[in-house]
Design an enzyme around this catalytic site. Structure first.
Site, PDB file in Angstrom:
ATOM      1  CD  GLU A  52      44.871  92.957 -33.461  1.00  0.00           C
ATOM      2  OE1 GLU A  52      45.206  93.997 -32.849  1.00  0.00           O
ATOM      3  OE2 GLU A  52      45.469  91.867 -33.347  1.00  0.00           O
ATOM      4  CG  ASP A  77      39.341  89.659 -27.683  1.00  0.00           C
ATOM      5  OD1 ASP A  77      40.249  89.193 -28.401  1.00  0.00           O
ATOM      6  OD2 ASP A  77      38.638  88.942 -26.922  1.00  0.00           O
ATOM      7  CG  ASP A 126      39.207  81.520 -30.825  1.00  0.00           C
ATOM      8  OD1 ASP A 126      40.392  81.302 -30.517  1.00  0.00           O
ATOM      9  OD2 ASP A 126      38.427  82.181 -30.116  1.00  0.00           O
ATOM     10  CE  LYS A 130      34.136  69.286 -31.721  1.00  0.00           C
ATOM     11  NZ  LYS A 130      34.058  69.329 -30.270  1.00  0.00           N
ATOM     12  CG  ASP A 162      47.993  78.701 -35.827  1.00  0.00           C
ATOM     13  OD1 ASP A 162      47.263  79.684 -35.581  1.00  0.00           O
ATOM     14  OD2 ASP A 162      47.685  77.531 -35.517  1.00  0.00           O
TER      15      ASP A 162
HETATM   16  C1  LIG Z   1      43.320  82.716 -30.432  1.00  0.00           C
HETATM   17  S1  LIG Z   1      42.996  84.266 -29.719  1.00  0.00           S
HETATM   18  C2  LIG Z   1      44.038  85.376 -30.679  1.00  0.00           C
HETATM   19  C3  LIG Z   1      44.295  86.651 -29.932  1.00  0.00           C
HETATM   20  C4  LIG Z   1      45.293  87.605 -30.616  1.00  0.00           C
HETATM   21  N1  LIG Z   1      44.806  88.070 -31.898  1.00  0.00           N
HETATM   22  C5  LIG Z   1      46.613  86.930 -30.782  1.00  0.00           C
HETATM   23  O1  LIG Z   1      46.975  86.605 -31.921  1.00  0.00           O
HETATM   24  O2  LIG Z   1      47.306  86.726 -29.760  1.00  0.00           O
HETATM   25  C6  LIG Z   1      41.382  84.667 -30.344  1.00  0.00           C
HETATM   26  C7  LIG Z   1      40.793  85.913 -29.705  1.00  0.00           C
HETATM   27  O3  LIG Z   1      39.558  86.189 -30.315  1.00  0.00           O
HETATM   28  C8  LIG Z   1      38.597  86.502 -29.332  1.00  0.00           C
HETATM   29  N2  LIG Z   1      37.296  86.096 -29.885  1.00  0.00           N
HETATM   30  C9  LIG Z   1      36.957  84.883 -30.348  1.00  0.00           C
HETATM   31  N3  LIG Z   1      35.698  84.871 -30.821  1.00  0.00           N
HETATM   32  C10 LIG Z   1      35.228  86.134 -30.635  1.00  0.00           C
HETATM   33  C11 LIG Z   1      33.995  86.758 -30.915  1.00  0.00           C
HETATM   34  N4  LIG Z   1      32.998  86.090 -31.472  1.00  0.00           N
HETATM   35  N5  LIG Z   1      33.851  88.058 -30.592  1.00  0.00           N
HETATM   36  C12 LIG Z   1      34.881  88.738 -30.019  1.00  0.00           C
HETATM   37  N6  LIG Z   1      36.080  88.199 -29.736  1.00  0.00           N
HETATM   38  C13 LIG Z   1      36.253  86.915 -30.041  1.00  0.00           C
HETATM   39  C14 LIG Z   1      39.002  85.718 -28.099  1.00  0.00           C
HETATM   40  O4  LIG Z   1      38.524  86.308 -26.923  1.00  0.00           O
HETATM   41  C15 LIG Z   1      40.524  85.755 -28.218  1.00  0.00           C
HETATM   42  O5  LIG Z   1      41.088  86.852 -27.522  1.00  0.00           O
END
Ligand SMILES: C[S@@+](CC[C@H](N)C(=O)[O-])C[C@H]1O[C@@H](n2cnc3c(N)ncnc32)[C@H](O)[C@@H]1O
Length: 239
Positions: A52, A77, A126, A130, A162
């Protein structure tokens, strides 16, 4: 909050199912970490491996692992204090098929060998609005090329989100990839979940932290599942 983070980071160091490698040798010297060795060195079995990416608190990783003891799950993560929640739960429940890895997904190829991974979950990644060319958006084709270097033939990528843009752009970019859509819905909790079988009902009912937030705001949840076909060579080709 800062104190809580420190506590969680310290606790992660005590867990043998949490891996937080130094990224410098990986970035500067092209070193690898556990590449090709997750089954033999950590899980000590030959079961499928599901990862994941951007797992946050690791709800999918932990709940799928609990439901499927014969499948290995690895939540990844960059924020260790977030997946500390999942790592704690996995430990408390005695789950042996769960691990967590702290890294940036940008360097993901340093951690997995060819054909090492069976499935990838991208949960509420995320959106990076941009990022026009997808160099930061982990659902973009740029990242799929990285994933193709270790995903098995017929391997699966799941996206739950979403934001309709993420769901639609992944499907639009499909023509340039060796993936085919297996199933999709722009409203998981509408008609879709009523029509899928019980296995998919329970998988898709897992709610992540961010998912619960978006549902409270009345947003619809999108889901798409891709299957890899003729992956060989694609990860090295030009997009
Ligand atoms: C919006 S959160 C979603 C977290 C989880 N999947 C949820 O649905 O609750 C996005 C997650 O991706 C991680 N993340 C974003 N870009 C990343 C990257 N380049 N490498 C590792 N983790 C990343 C962030 O730290 C964050 O925990």
């Amino acid at each position: 909050m800062a104190k809580d983070k420190l506590k969680r980071w310290a606790e992660n160091k005590t867990f043998d199912h949490v891996f937080e490698p130094n990224l410098l040798p990986i970035i500067k010297e092209g070193k690898t970490f556990m590449k090709g060795e997750w089954r033999s060195k950590f899980f000590k079995n030959n079961h499928p491996l599901v990862i994941e990416l951007g797992c946050g608190k690791g709800e999918y990783t932990v709940q799928l692992a609990e439901a499927n003891p014969n499948i290995n799950y690895l939540g990844i993560d960059v924020k260790g204090h977030r997946f500390n929640h999942g790592a704690r739960i996995a430990k408390a429940k005695g789950l042996k098929n769960v691990a967590f890895l702290r890294t940036r997904i940008e360097f993901i190829e340093a951690f997995f060998d060819t054909n090492e991974v069976d499935e990838i979950w991208l949960t509420f990644s995320d959106p990076q609005p941009k990022d026009d060319i997808g160099l930061k958006r982990i659902t973009s084709v740029f990242f799929w090329k990285k994933y193709a270097s270790f995903l098995k033939e017929n391997g699966i990528i799941h996206i739950k989100h979403d934001n309709p843009m993420i769901y639609e752009s992944a499907m639009e970019e499909l023509d340039t990839t060796p993936f085919v859509i297996q199933s999709h819905s722009a409203d998981v909790y509408g008609d879709y979940i009523k029509k899928v079988d019980s296995k998919w009902k329970s998988i898709l009912s897992i709610r992540t932290y961010y998912e619960s937030r978006w549902l409270e705001e009345g947003k619809k949840i999108h889901y798409v599942r891709f299957k890899a076909r003729n992956l060989q060579g694609w990860s090295n080709s030009i997009v």
